[in-house]
Structures are given as C-alpha cells and as structure tokens.
Design an enzyme around this catalytic site. Structure first.
Site, PDB file in Angstrom:
ATOM      1  N   LEU A 126       0.636  -1.023  -0.185  1.00  0.00           N
ATOM      2  CA  LEU A 126       0.065  -0.087  -0.297  1.00  0.00           C
ATOM      3  C   LEU A 126       1.229   1.061   0.380  1.00  0.00           C
ATOM      4  CD1 LEU A 126      -2.392   0.772   0.620  1.00  0.00           C
ATOM      5  CD2 LEU A 126      -2.380   1.314   2.688  1.00  0.00           C
ATOM      6  N   HIS A 230       6.842   1.590  12.014  1.00  0.00           N
ATOM      7  CA  HIS A 230       7.141   2.736  11.332  1.00  0.00           C
ATOM      8  C   HIS A 230       6.982   3.863  11.279  1.00  0.00           C
ATOM      9  CE1 HIS A 230       9.543   5.135   8.217  1.00  0.00           C
ATOM     10  NE2 HIS A 230      10.292   4.758   8.891  1.00  0.00           N
TER      11      HIS A 230
END
Ligand SMILES: CC(C)(COP(=O)(O)OP(=O)(O)OC[C@H]1O[C@@H](n2cnc3c(N)ncnc32)[C@H](O)[C@@H]1OP(=O)(O)O)[C@@H](O)C(=O)NCCC(=O)NCCSC(=O)CCC(=O)O
Length: 338
Positions: A126, A230
C-alpha cells in the site's frame, strides 16, 4: 477521476518510481527491475486465471488519475502466503520458570521462528504519493481490497494478514535487526529487506536462530522494536485497526513489525458493504463518498463516487459507470468511505 485497476505492463516505469519513493524498508516493492517486471506479469496471470481455491496468485493494483494518466499509488493482495517458499514470522510467547520451594516465579517473553501464518491471504504494497493523500484516497486504496475479496471469496483465505513495516531510526537502521546481525546473521538491514522483498527466504532457515529466544537477553533498543511500526506506517495501521484487525502475537522476522490479522468476514468494510444492480441517472447525494467496485477480474475497477442507494438499485452517474466499466443492470459492491 481517480480509479483503481489491475496493473499492466505499461505501468512498469510508474511502479519503479513508487518502489524508489517508498524506500528500502518497504519490503514488498524492492527497486529491482526483474522482480518488478515479474510481479506485474504474475499479477496479470493471476487476474486472468480460473481459480477454485487460493494458491500462489498475487494481485497488484494501481491508482490512476485518469485526467493526467498519472499512476499515484499501489495496493496488493497475495492470495495464499507461503505457497512458493516458506513464510516465516517470530511468534511471541511466554515461558514460565517457577519453583515453589525457592519461591521463584518468572514470566519470560520468547520469540520462536514459525510458519504459523502460512496460507493466509496477505494485503500488501500500500503506497500513495504524498500529493494524493487527500479526500479519502488513502482510505479507498486500502479498503477497496476487502470489497474485491468479498466479491471473489474462492480466490482468498478467510484469514487476512498484513505485515506492517517495522520501526527503523532516522538512518534507516532497525535496532531489532542490528541485534540479530551482531549475534546470528552477518547481513545488514537493507540486504535483509531486499531478500525478504524478493522472496529469497533461504537465509532465514539457514541463519536465523531455530530455538526460542528469551527477549530479556536482547538489548533494550532491540526489545523496544517488537511490535512497533515505522512512523510512516501509522496511517496504514490506523486504517486496519479501524477495520477490526488485531495484533496476533506474530512479528516480522527482520524488522519486528506486527502482523495484523482478521477473518475476512469480520472486516468492517465487508460487513458494511452492499451489492445491488446499477441504474444510471442523476445523483442527488453530493455529501457522502462511497467506494464502489465492479465484480470483474481483468476489467476490475474501483473508485470513490457519489451515489444514491435505493431499495432496488444503486443510482450512479454516466461518468461513474464509464469509469467503473458497468452498464445499467450490472452489479456494484459499495461502502461509505468514512
Ligand atoms: C497508507 C497511506 C496510503 C494512507 O493514506 P493517507 O496518509 O492519505 O491516509 P489518511 O486518510 O490521512 O490516514 C488514514 C488514517 O490514519 C490516521 N492517521 C494519520 N496519521 C496518523 C498517525 N501519525 N498516527 C495515528 N493515526 C494516524 C488518520 O487519522 C486516518 O484515520 P481515519 O480514517 O479514522 O480518519 C499513506 O499514508 C501511505 O502511502 N503511506 C506510506 C506507505 C506505507 O507506510 N504503507 C504501508 C506499509 S505496510 C503495508 O503495505 C501492509 C498493509 C497494507 O497493505 O494495508
């Protein structure tokens, strides 16, 4: 208009650009010409194949701005992970060390290499260019996949998994991986990401520890990376949590990012979606955007559109019908994009 469609070989340059922009921690899109060309070819074969049960198919979609013809994002689904090569995760477990007489009780967290998530369908890849992270595009690019899967359930497992990108510092280094690199596996984080991305898992079975590891023995910074995403992946995580995905005690082998899991039929988008035949007419609703997708494969299309839901029909404009490749009487599956 902004549409989502299966990738084609003409999209190679745009895909390479996205692989570059997304950086090396984005394992499923490595900057590797042969890998990306093969991935496009494999995706085209997957959409075209007659499938009775999920296998090694991989579906890769692009988001296109049809006005400028620019490819602005990507999104993917692997039908059944681990069918070509073993799929590895670390399973987070607990070992109890207990002795009544000595009055010692210790609960110790462990990591054990496993293949438990083999056979899951995996949503992946994505990415949306930053200029297009507006007007619900990112939400649509993540969520339309659940509509596609509910239209073609024979192609997917009922267990859907997402491996979230794990924590890396401002230099792109993972403290979690650094500990493994120092103790077990003499390759740097970028190389391990590249090997994961291209599906070369031999180093995992050959070099990674096979017995449970007590996380207490790791450095604090390595331990802190467990189940941490992240910073750039927080929006993707928020989208999946909103869908009902849960942390499932599994983390990425090299970056310790969480593997999120949900049964397909419990995903909010799937449960809230409706499917009806189309009527082409003037649309009165100009407030609520819907994600709409047709039920085709090679001619699959999804888009955010305005529509009216009536008892028997979905009323959509001529422009939406053209973009979604449907005619009056064809079916669309739709869900509000909020
Ligand atoms: C993931 C997307 C496409 C999402 O697009 P947008 O950023 O435009 O989305 P958005 O609508 O602004 O945000 C989505 C939701 O996240 C919330 N949100 C935004 N920033 C946040 C933050 N820092 N912490 C927590 N939540 C946050 C928003 O409020 C919103 O929730 P509401 O909806 O409630 O308003 C993009 O950020 C992107 O391309 N990111 C970089 C690539 C990346 O990291 N990809 C995922 C890798 S992991 C992967 O690919 C596997 C998973 C997968 O394929 O889905």
């Amino acid at each position: 208009m902004i549409i989502i469609r299966p990738i084609t070989k003409d999209d190679y340059d745009a895909l390479f650009q996205i692989a570059k922009e997304s950086g090396h921690g984005f394992t499923s899109l490595p900057e590797d010409k042969d890998y990306l060309i093969n991935r496009i070819k494999h995706s085209q074969q997957s959409f075209a194949a007659d499938i009775k049960s999920p296998g090694n198919q991989g579906y890769l979609f692009v988001m296109e701005d049809t006005n400028s013809k620019e490819i602005v994002g990507t999104s993917g689904i692997e039908a059944s992970t681990g069918s070509d090569f073993p799929l590895f995760h670390h399973r987070i477990g607990t070992h109890i060390h207990h002795n009544d007489k000595l009055k010692v009780h210790k609960e110790l967290e462990t990591l054990t290499l496993c293949n438990d998530l083999t056979g899951s369908s995996e949503i992946c890849s994505l990415f949306l260019k930053s200029d297009y992270r507006i007007k619900g595009n990112g939400r649509a690019l993540s969520r339309f996949r659940f509509l596609f899967m509910s239209e073609h359930p024979e192609r997917f497992s009922n267990r859907i998994m997402a491996e979230m990108r794990g924590y890396a510092d401002e230099n792109g280094e993972s403290p979690f991986w650094s500990w493994f690199e120092e103790n077990f596996c003499d390759i740097d984080f970028a190389t391990s990401n590249y090997l994961f991305g291209t599906g070369d898992m031999t180093f995992v079975s050959e070099l990674m520890p096979k017995f449970p590891l007590y996380t207490k023995l790791m450095t604090q910074s390595a331990r802190d990376g467990i189940n941490k995403v992240h910073p750039g992946t927080r929006p993707a995580l928020a989208l999946l949590e909103k869908e009902g995905f849960k942390y499932g005690d599994y983390i990425g082998v090299n970056d310790a990012g969480p593997a999120l899991i949900s049964p397909l039929d419990r995903i909010k988008t799937v449960m809230a979606s409706v499917k009806k035949p189309v009527k082409i007419a003037a649309v009165t609703n100009e407030q609520t955007r819907y994600i709409a997708c047709n039920n085709k494969l090679t001619d699959f299309r999804a888009a955010q559109i305005y529509l009216d839901i009536q008892d028997e029909h979905l009323v959509i404009s001529e422009e939406s019908a053209t973009a979604l490749k449907v005619a009056a009487g064809d079916f669309l599956r739709v869900v509000k994009n909020n």
